[in-house]
Design a protein around this motif. Structure first.
Motif, short mmCIF file in Angstrom:
data_model
loop_
_atom_site.label_atom_id
_atom_site.label_comp_id
_atom_site.label_asym_id
_atom_site.label_seq_id
_atom_site.Cartn_x
_atom_site.Cartn_y
_atom_site.Cartn_z
N ALA A 1 9.99 14.77 2.35
CA ALA A 1 8.86 15.71 2.37
C ALA A 1 7.81 15.38 1.33
CB ALA A 1 9.40 17.14 2.17
N PHE A 2 8.22 14.66 0.28
CA PHE A 2 7.29 14.37 -0.80
C PHE A 2 6.76 12.94 -0.75
CE2 PHE A 2 10.11 17.74 -2.34
CZ PHE A 2 9.18 18.70 -2.67
N GLY A 3 6.95 12.27 0.39
CA GLY A 3 6.38 10.95 0.54
C GLY A 3 7.44 9.88 0.70
N ALA A 4 7.06 8.65 0.41
CA ALA A 4 7.95 7.49 0.56
C ALA A 4 8.40 7.02 -0.82
CB ALA A 4 7.22 6.37 1.29
N GLU A 5 9.69 7.10 -1.08
CA GLU A 5 10.25 6.69 -2.37
C GLU A 5 10.91 5.33 -2.22
OE1 GLU A 5 11.07 6.95 -6.38
OE2 GLU A 5 9.89 8.35 -5.14
N PRO A 6 10.46 4.31 -2.99
CA PRO A 6 11.04 2.97 -2.84
C PRO A 6 12.52 2.95 -3.21
CG PRO A 6 8.97 2.90 -4.08
CD PRO A 6 9.36 4.34 -3.98
N THR A 7 13.29 2.20 -2.44
CA THR A 7 14.68 1.95 -2.78
C THR A 7 14.75 0.79 -3.77
OG1 THR A 7 14.97 0.35 -1.00
CG2 THR A 7 15.35 2.68 -0.47
N GLN A 8 15.94 0.43 -4.20
CA GLN A 8 16.08 -0.72 -5.10
C GLN A 8 15.59 -1.99 -4.40
OE1 GLN A 8 20.08 -2.05 -5.96
NE2 GLN A 8 20.93 -1.06 -4.15
N PHE A 9 15.77 -2.04 -3.07
CA PHE A 9 15.28 -3.19 -2.31
C PHE A 9 13.75 -3.19 -2.24
CE2 PHE A 9 19.40 -1.88 -0.43
CZ PHE A 9 20.16 -2.97 -0.84
N SER B 1 0.83 -1.20 0.00
CA SER B 1 0.00 0.00 0.00
C SER B 1 0.87 1.25 0.00
CB SER B 1 -0.94 0.01 1.21
OG SER B 1 -1.92 -1.00 1.10
N VAL B 2 1.93 1.24 0.79
CA VAL B 2 2.86 2.37 0.79
C VAL B 2 3.54 2.47 -0.57
CG1 VAL B 2 4.92 3.38 1.86
CG2 VAL B 2 3.24 2.18 3.27
N TYR B 3 3.93 1.33 -1.11
CA TYR B 3 4.63 1.28 -2.41
C TYR B 3 3.74 1.86 -3.51
CZ TYR B 3 7.20 -0.70 -6.37
OH TYR B 3 7.90 -0.88 -7.55
N ASP B 4 2.46 1.49 -3.52
CA ASP B 4 1.54 1.92 -4.58
C ASP B 4 1.11 3.38 -4.44
OD1 ASP B 4 1.58 -0.55 -5.83
OD2 ASP B 4 -0.14 -1.32 -4.73
N THR B 5 0.95 3.84 -3.19
CA THR B 5 0.45 5.20 -2.97
C THR B 5 1.56 6.22 -2.75
OG1 THR B 5 0.25 4.90 -0.56
CG2 THR B 5 -1.65 4.27 -1.93
N GLY B 6 2.74 5.74 -2.35
CA GLY B 6 3.84 6.65 -2.05
C GLY B 6 3.65 7.41 -0.76
N SER B 7 2.77 6.89 0.10
CA SER B 7 2.45 7.62 1.33
C SER B 7 2.05 6.65 2.44
CB SER B 7 1.30 8.60 1.07
OG SER B 7 0.74 9.08 2.27
N PHE B 8 2.62 6.84 3.62
CA PHE B 8 2.25 6.02 4.78
C PHE B 8 0.83 6.35 5.23
CE2 PHE B 8 6.70 5.22 4.78
CZ PHE B 8 6.89 4.03 5.48
N SER B 9 0.45 7.62 5.16
CA SER B 9 -0.89 8.02 5.62
C SER B 9 -1.97 7.47 4.69
CB SER B 9 -0.99 9.54 5.72
OG SER B 9 -0.76 10.15 4.46
N ARG B 10 -1.74 7.55 3.38
CA ARG B 10 -2.73 7.01 2.44
C ARG B 10 -2.81 5.50 2.56
NH1 ARG B 10 -0.89 11.24 -1.05
NH2 ARG B 10 0.64 9.87 -2.06
N ALA B 11 -1.67 4.86 2.77
CA ALA B 11 -1.67 3.41 2.95
C ALA B 11 -2.48 3.03 4.19
CB ALA B 11 -0.24 2.90 3.07
N ALA C 1 17.01 -6.62 6.76
CA ALA C 1 18.24 -5.86 7.00
C ALA C 1 18.54 -4.89 5.85
CB ALA C 1 19.42 -6.80 7.23
N VAL C 2 17.49 -4.28 5.31
CA VAL C 2 17.66 -3.26 4.26
C VAL C 2 16.62 -2.17 4.48
CG1 VAL C 2 18.56 -4.87 2.53
CG2 VAL C 2 16.07 -4.46 2.67
N ARG C 3 16.85 -1.02 3.86
CA ARG C 3 15.86 0.06 3.88
C ARG C 3 14.98 -0.07 2.64
NH1 ARG C 3 14.76 4.79 6.37
NH2 ARG C 3 16.54 4.56 7.76
N LEU C 4 13.66 -0.11 2.83
CA LEU C 4 12.73 -0.30 1.72
C LEU C 4 12.25 1.01 1.13
CD1 LEU C 4 10.62 -3.19 3.27
CD2 LEU C 4 12.41 -3.38 1.53
N PHE C 5 12.22 2.07 1.93
CA PHE C 5 11.76 3.38 1.46
C PHE C 5 12.71 4.47 1.96
CE2 PHE C 5 7.78 0.92 1.82
CZ PHE C 5 7.30 1.05 0.52
N GLU C 6 12.83 5.49 1.13
CA GLU C 6 13.46 6.73 1.58
C GLU C 6 12.34 7.69 1.94
OE1 GLU C 6 16.48 7.13 2.19
OE2 GLU C 6 17.45 5.47 1.14
N ARG C 7 12.27 8.09 3.22
CA ARG C 7 11.21 8.98 3.67
C ARG C 7 11.65 10.42 3.43
NH1 ARG C 7 11.88 3.66 5.72
NH2 ARG C 7 10.14 3.07 7.07
#
Length: 333
Positions: free
Chosen positions: A70-78, A29-39, A62-68
Protein backbone atom coordinates in the motif's frame (compact mmCIF):
# COMPACT_ATOMS: atom_id res chain seq x y z
CA UNK A 1 35.18 -37.24 -17.38
CA UNK A 2 32.96 -37.97 -20.39
CA UNK A 3 29.81 -37.58 -18.30
CA UNK A 4 30.98 -34.20 -17.12
CA UNK A 5 31.82 -33.04 -20.63
CA UNK A 6 28.31 -33.91 -21.81
CA UNK A 7 26.81 -31.58 -19.22
CA UNK A 8 25.86 -28.05 -20.34
CA UNK A 9 28.54 -25.44 -19.75
CA UNK A 10 27.88 -24.28 -16.19
CA UNK A 11 29.18 -20.83 -17.07
CA UNK A 12 26.11 -20.26 -19.22
CA UNK A 13 24.07 -20.22 -16.05
CA UNK A 14 25.79 -16.99 -15.08
CA UNK A 15 26.44 -15.28 -18.39
CA UNK A 16 23.20 -16.08 -20.18
CA UNK A 17 20.89 -13.45 -18.62
CA UNK A 18 20.69 -10.37 -20.85
CA UNK A 19 19.07 -7.21 -19.52
CA UNK A 20 17.67 -4.52 -21.80
CA UNK A 21 18.98 -1.06 -20.78
CA UNK A 22 15.47 0.34 -21.16
CA UNK A 23 14.10 -2.21 -18.73
CA UNK A 24 16.92 -1.38 -16.35
CA UNK A 25 16.02 2.30 -16.65
CA UNK A 26 12.41 1.53 -15.76
CA UNK A 27 13.61 -0.59 -12.84
CA UNK A 28 15.86 2.21 -11.57
CA UNK A 29 13.03 4.71 -11.79
CA UNK A 30 10.89 2.49 -9.57
CA UNK A 31 13.87 1.95 -7.26
CA UNK A 32 14.56 5.70 -6.92
CA UNK A 33 10.93 6.85 -6.58
CA UNK A 34 9.46 3.88 -4.74
CA UNK A 35 6.47 3.98 -7.07
CA UNK A 36 5.51 2.35 -10.37
CA UNK A 37 3.23 5.28 -11.25
CA UNK A 38 5.90 7.93 -10.61
CA UNK A 39 8.42 5.87 -12.54
CA UNK A 40 6.00 5.72 -15.47
CA UNK A 41 5.48 9.47 -15.35
CA UNK A 42 9.23 10.16 -15.21
CA UNK A 43 9.81 7.97 -18.28
CA UNK A 44 6.76 9.17 -20.24
CA UNK A 45 5.36 5.65 -20.54
CA UNK A 46 2.38 3.82 -19.12
CA UNK A 47 2.47 2.20 -15.70
CA UNK A 48 1.77 -1.09 -17.45
CA UNK A 49 4.97 -0.70 -19.50
CA UNK A 50 7.04 -0.16 -16.36
CA UNK A 51 5.40 -3.14 -14.65
CA UNK A 52 6.16 -5.32 -17.67
CA UNK A 53 9.81 -4.23 -17.68
CA UNK A 54 10.25 -5.07 -14.00
CA UNK A 55 8.35 -8.35 -14.39
CA UNK A 56 10.59 -9.35 -17.30
CA UNK A 57 13.71 -8.62 -15.22
CA UNK A 58 12.30 -10.67 -12.36
CA UNK A 59 11.59 -13.52 -14.77
CA UNK A 60 15.08 -13.33 -16.28
CA UNK A 61 16.81 -13.29 -12.89
CA UNK A 62 14.32 -15.63 -11.17
CA UNK A 63 14.01 -13.35 -8.13
CA UNK A 64 11.58 -10.76 -6.80
CA UNK A 65 13.01 -7.24 -7.07
CA UNK A 66 10.28 -5.34 -5.21
CA UNK A 67 7.73 -6.02 -2.53
CA UNK A 68 4.53 -4.31 -3.66
CA UNK A 69 2.35 -2.81 -0.95
CA UNK A 70 0.00 0.00 0.00
CA UNK A 71 2.94 2.33 0.57
CA UNK A 72 4.67 1.70 -2.74
CA UNK A 73 7.43 -0.57 -4.02
CA UNK A 74 10.05 -1.61 -1.46
CA UNK A 75 13.27 -3.07 -2.95
CA UNK A 76 14.26 -6.55 -1.85
CA UNK A 77 17.88 -7.53 -1.22
CA UNK A 78 17.96 -8.59 -4.88
CA UNK A 79 16.60 -5.20 -5.91
CA UNK A 80 19.34 -3.38 -3.99
CA UNK A 81 22.00 -5.62 -5.57
CA UNK A 82 20.68 -5.06 -9.09
CA UNK A 83 20.42 -1.28 -8.56
CA UNK A 84 24.14 -0.99 -7.87
CA UNK A 85 24.99 -2.73 -11.11
CA UNK A 86 22.17 -1.23 -13.16
CA UNK A 87 23.35 2.30 -12.49
CA UNK A 88 26.75 1.46 -13.93
CA UNK A 89 25.27 -0.36 -16.94
CA UNK A 90 22.87 2.42 -17.90
CA UNK A 91 25.50 5.10 -17.32
CA UNK A 92 28.08 3.44 -19.52
CA UNK A 93 25.58 2.59 -22.29
CA UNK A 94 24.41 6.22 -22.38
CA UNK A 95 27.96 7.56 -22.60
CA UNK A 96 28.99 4.92 -25.14
CA UNK A 97 26.17 6.00 -27.44
CA UNK A 98 27.19 9.65 -27.10
CA UNK A 99 30.86 8.91 -27.83
CA UNK A 100 30.09 6.75 -30.86
CA UNK A 101 27.74 9.43 -32.17
CA UNK A 102 30.54 11.97 -31.94
CA UNK A 103 33.09 9.64 -33.57
CA UNK A 104 30.87 8.98 -36.59
CA UNK A 105 30.21 12.68 -37.04
CA UNK A 106 26.53 12.69 -36.14
CA UNK A 107 27.27 15.64 -33.88
CA UNK A 108 30.31 17.65 -32.86
CA UNK A 109 30.40 16.36 -29.33
CA UNK A 110 28.74 16.90 -26.00
CA UNK A 111 30.08 16.67 -22.48
CA UNK A 112 28.25 17.27 -19.20
CA UNK A 113 29.93 17.56 -15.81
CA UNK A 114 28.95 18.38 -12.23
CA UNK A 115 30.66 21.10 -10.19
CA UNK A 116 30.26 21.78 -6.49
CA UNK A 117 29.84 25.29 -5.12
CA UNK A 118 33.55 25.80 -4.41
CA UNK A 119 34.30 25.60 -8.13
CA UNK A 120 31.63 27.92 -9.47
CA UNK A 121 32.85 31.46 -9.03
CA UNK A 122 36.53 31.51 -10.00
CA UNK A 123 37.46 28.11 -11.39
CA UNK A 124 34.45 27.32 -13.60
CA UNK A 125 34.53 30.54 -15.71
CA UNK A 126 38.20 29.94 -16.47
CA UNK A 127 37.49 26.33 -17.47
CA UNK A 128 34.59 27.37 -19.70
CA UNK A 129 36.63 30.02 -21.51
CA UNK A 130 39.66 27.81 -22.08
CA UNK A 131 37.68 24.75 -23.15
CA UNK A 132 35.39 26.71 -25.50
CA UNK A 133 38.40 28.28 -27.17
CA UNK A 134 40.15 24.94 -27.72
CA UNK A 135 37.04 22.83 -28.41
CA UNK A 136 34.61 25.18 -30.21
CA UNK A 137 32.62 22.31 -31.70
CA UNK A 138 31.86 20.59 -28.41
CA UNK A 139 28.77 21.52 -26.41
CA UNK A 140 29.60 21.91 -22.73
CA UNK A 141 26.94 21.48 -20.05
CA UNK A 142 27.58 22.12 -16.34
CA UNK A 143 25.25 21.22 -13.50
CA UNK A 144 25.88 22.37 -9.94
CA UNK A 145 24.62 21.60 -6.47
CA UNK A 146 25.50 19.69 -3.33
CA UNK A 147 27.86 16.75 -3.67
CA UNK A 148 25.29 14.14 -2.70
CA UNK A 149 23.02 15.03 -5.63
CA UNK A 150 25.96 15.39 -8.01
CA UNK A 151 27.26 11.93 -7.11
CA UNK A 152 23.80 10.48 -7.79
CA UNK A 153 23.90 12.04 -11.25
CA UNK A 154 27.38 10.61 -11.73
CA UNK A 155 26.18 7.11 -10.87
CA UNK A 156 23.27 7.46 -13.31
CA UNK A 157 25.59 8.58 -16.10
CA UNK A 158 24.04 12.04 -16.31
CA UNK A 159 27.49 13.62 -15.85
CA UNK A 160 30.89 12.28 -16.84
CA UNK A 161 32.71 13.53 -13.77
CA UNK A 162 32.20 15.63 -10.67
CA UNK A 163 34.51 18.12 -8.96
CA UNK A 164 33.34 19.17 -5.51
CA UNK A 165 34.22 19.45 -1.83
CA UNK A 166 31.87 16.99 -0.08
CA UNK A 167 31.10 17.21 3.63
CA UNK A 168 33.38 14.96 5.64
CA UNK A 169 30.48 12.79 6.80
CA UNK A 170 29.26 11.95 3.29
CA UNK A 171 29.45 8.23 2.55
CA UNK A 172 30.78 7.77 -0.97
CA UNK A 173 29.45 4.86 -3.02
CA UNK A 174 32.03 2.19 -3.80
CA UNK A 175 31.24 2.63 -7.49
CA UNK A 176 32.78 6.14 -7.35
CA UNK A 177 36.53 6.68 -7.56
CA UNK A 178 37.93 9.94 -6.19
CA UNK A 179 41.23 11.83 -6.37
CA UNK A 180 42.14 14.68 -4.02
CA UNK A 181 42.48 18.15 -5.49
CA UNK A 182 42.88 20.77 -2.76
CA UNK A 183 41.71 21.75 0.70
CA UNK A 184 38.70 24.03 0.90
CA UNK A 185 38.66 25.97 4.20
CA UNK A 186 35.74 28.04 5.43
CA UNK A 187 35.95 31.50 6.98
CA UNK A 188 33.37 33.62 8.80
CA UNK A 189 31.73 36.11 6.47
CA UNK A 190 29.46 39.08 7.05
CA UNK A 191 28.71 42.32 5.23
CA UNK A 192 31.43 44.95 5.25
CA UNK A 193 29.48 47.36 7.52
CA UNK A 194 28.19 44.66 9.88
CA UNK A 195 28.13 45.82 13.55
CA UNK A 196 30.85 43.28 14.37
CA UNK A 197 33.07 44.32 11.47
CA UNK A 198 34.55 47.23 13.40
CA UNK A 199 35.57 45.10 16.39
CA UNK A 200 39.25 44.23 16.58
CA UNK A 201 38.55 40.96 18.38
CA UNK A 202 35.27 39.21 17.66
CA UNK A 203 34.52 36.68 20.41
CA UNK A 204 32.42 33.54 20.47
CA UNK A 205 29.99 35.37 22.73
CA UNK A 206 29.57 38.01 20.01
CA UNK A 207 28.90 35.33 17.42
CA UNK A 208 26.50 33.30 19.55
CA UNK A 209 23.95 36.12 19.48
CA UNK A 210 24.02 36.48 15.69
CA UNK A 211 21.69 34.99 13.09
CA UNK A 212 23.58 32.26 11.26
CA UNK A 213 23.02 31.14 7.69
CA UNK A 214 23.68 27.46 7.09
CA UNK A 215 22.75 24.42 5.07
CA UNK A 216 21.36 21.52 7.03
CA UNK A 217 22.69 19.30 4.24
CA UNK A 218 26.05 19.94 5.93
CA UNK A 219 24.94 18.60 9.29
CA UNK A 220 28.43 17.74 10.48
CA UNK A 221 29.53 21.34 9.89
CA UNK A 222 26.65 22.67 12.01
CA UNK A 223 27.40 20.10 14.72
CA UNK A 224 31.00 21.29 14.87
CA UNK A 225 29.86 24.87 15.15
CA UNK A 226 27.57 23.96 18.05
CA UNK A 227 30.32 21.96 19.75
CA UNK A 228 32.68 24.95 19.67
CA UNK A 229 30.12 27.10 21.51
CA UNK A 230 29.31 24.33 24.00
CA UNK A 231 33.00 23.74 24.75
CA UNK A 232 33.32 27.44 25.62
CA UNK A 233 30.34 27.23 27.99
CA UNK A 234 28.05 29.10 25.61
CA UNK A 235 24.73 28.14 24.09
CA UNK A 236 24.85 27.51 20.32
CA UNK A 237 23.21 30.20 18.15
CA UNK A 238 19.46 30.10 18.63
CA UNK A 239 18.74 32.03 15.43
CA UNK A 240 19.59 30.44 12.12
CA UNK A 241 18.24 30.15 8.58
CA UNK A 242 18.58 26.94 6.57
CA UNK A 243 19.32 27.56 2.88
CA UNK A 244 20.98 25.50 0.15
CA UNK A 245 21.58 28.28 -2.38
CA UNK A 246 24.99 29.95 -2.30
CA UNK A 247 23.67 32.88 -4.34
CA UNK A 248 20.87 33.42 -1.83
CA UNK A 249 23.28 33.10 1.09
CA UNK A 250 25.71 35.68 -0.30
CA UNK A 251 22.88 38.10 -1.11
CA UNK A 252 21.37 37.66 2.36
CA UNK A 253 24.70 38.39 4.01
CA UNK A 254 24.92 41.69 2.13
CA UNK A 255 21.40 42.73 3.16
CA UNK A 256 21.30 41.64 6.79
CA UNK A 257 23.32 41.25 9.97
CA UNK A 258 23.64 37.49 9.47
CA UNK A 259 26.95 35.64 9.56
CA UNK A 260 28.03 32.44 7.83
CA UNK A 261 30.90 30.00 7.49
CA UNK A 262 31.69 30.05 3.79
CA UNK A 263 34.63 29.25 1.51
CA UNK A 264 36.52 32.28 0.21
CA UNK A 265 36.61 30.60 -3.20
CA UNK A 266 32.93 31.54 -3.54
CA UNK A 267 33.92 35.19 -3.93
CA UNK A 268 34.83 35.59 -7.57
CA UNK A 269 36.77 38.88 -7.63
CA UNK A 270 38.57 41.31 -5.36
CA UNK A 271 35.73 43.76 -5.93
CA UNK A 272 33.23 41.22 -4.62
CA UNK A 273 35.44 40.38 -1.65
CA UNK A 274 35.54 44.05 -0.73
CA UNK A 275 31.79 43.90 -0.02
CA UNK A 276 32.33 41.43 2.83
CA UNK A 277 34.13 41.42 6.15
CA UNK A 278 36.06 38.17 6.49
CA UNK A 279 37.37 36.62 9.71
CA UNK A 280 39.93 33.97 8.81
CA UNK A 281 41.34 33.01 12.21
CA UNK A 282 38.46 31.52 14.17
CA UNK A 283 37.70 28.69 16.56
CA UNK A 284 35.86 26.95 13.71
CA UNK A 285 38.54 24.97 11.80
CA UNK A 286 36.12 23.81 9.12
CA UNK A 287 38.00 22.28 6.21
CA UNK A 288 36.89 19.97 3.43
CA UNK A 289 38.85 18.24 0.71
CA UNK A 290 37.89 18.93 -2.86
CA UNK A 291 37.80 15.79 -4.99
CA UNK A 292 37.69 14.88 -8.64
CA UNK A 293 35.25 11.95 -8.98
CA UNK A 294 34.42 9.49 -11.77
CA UNK A 295 32.67 6.14 -11.89
CA UNK A 296 35.09 3.38 -10.98
CA UNK A 297 36.57 1.57 -14.01
CA UNK A 298 34.97 4.09 -16.35
CA UNK A 299 36.97 5.76 -19.12
CA UNK A 300 36.41 9.42 -19.93
CA UNK A 301 35.56 10.16 -23.53
CA UNK A 302 38.16 12.38 -25.26
CA UNK A 303 36.18 15.62 -24.84
CA UNK A 304 35.68 14.92 -21.14
CA UNK A 305 39.38 14.13 -20.71
CA UNK A 306 40.27 17.45 -22.33
CA UNK A 307 37.82 19.19 -20.01
CA UNK A 308 39.41 17.50 -17.00
CA UNK A 309 42.81 18.81 -18.14
CA UNK A 310 41.43 22.36 -18.33
CA UNK A 311 39.90 21.96 -14.87
CA UNK A 312 43.23 20.92 -13.37
CA UNK A 313 45.00 23.77 -15.16
CA UNK A 314 42.45 26.28 -13.83
CA UNK A 315 42.86 24.92 -10.29
CA UNK A 316 46.62 25.37 -10.61
CA UNK A 317 46.08 29.01 -11.54
CA UNK A 318 43.44 29.83 -8.93
CA UNK A 319 44.50 27.64 -6.01
CA UNK A 320 48.22 27.55 -6.70
CA UNK A 321 50.57 24.73 -7.64
CA UNK A 322 51.65 24.14 -4.03
CA UNK A 323 48.06 23.65 -2.86
CA UNK A 324 47.01 21.23 -5.62
CA UNK A 325 47.27 17.62 -4.52
CA UNK A 326 47.47 14.24 -6.27
CA UNK A 327 45.39 14.87 -9.40
CA UNK A 328 47.33 15.25 -12.64
CA UNK A 329 46.77 16.21 -16.25
CA UNK A 330 46.59 13.20 -18.55
CA UNK A 331 48.31 13.04 -21.90
CA UNK A 332 46.13 13.82 -24.87
CA UNK A 333 44.75 10.67 -26.52
Amino acid sequence: MGAIMNQPDLRQRFIKPSMDPQKLQHFLSVYDTGSFSRAASNNNVSQQAVSKSVAKLEETLAVRLFERGAFGAEPTQFGHALARRAKVITAESRLAAAEISALRGADKGYVRIGLGWSFLTRIAPMVINRFSEKQPGVTLSITSGDTRSLYEKLLRGEVEFVASAPPTDLEIDNAIETAEMFEDRDVIMMRRDHPLASKADVTLEDLSSQTWLLSMQLQMQWQRICNVFLAAGLSPPAKYVDMDSVILAKSTLLQSDAVMLLAKELLATEEERAQYHIIEKTEFPIARTAYFAIRRNSVLQPAAQSLKNELVAACRTVIGMNQLRGITVAEKP
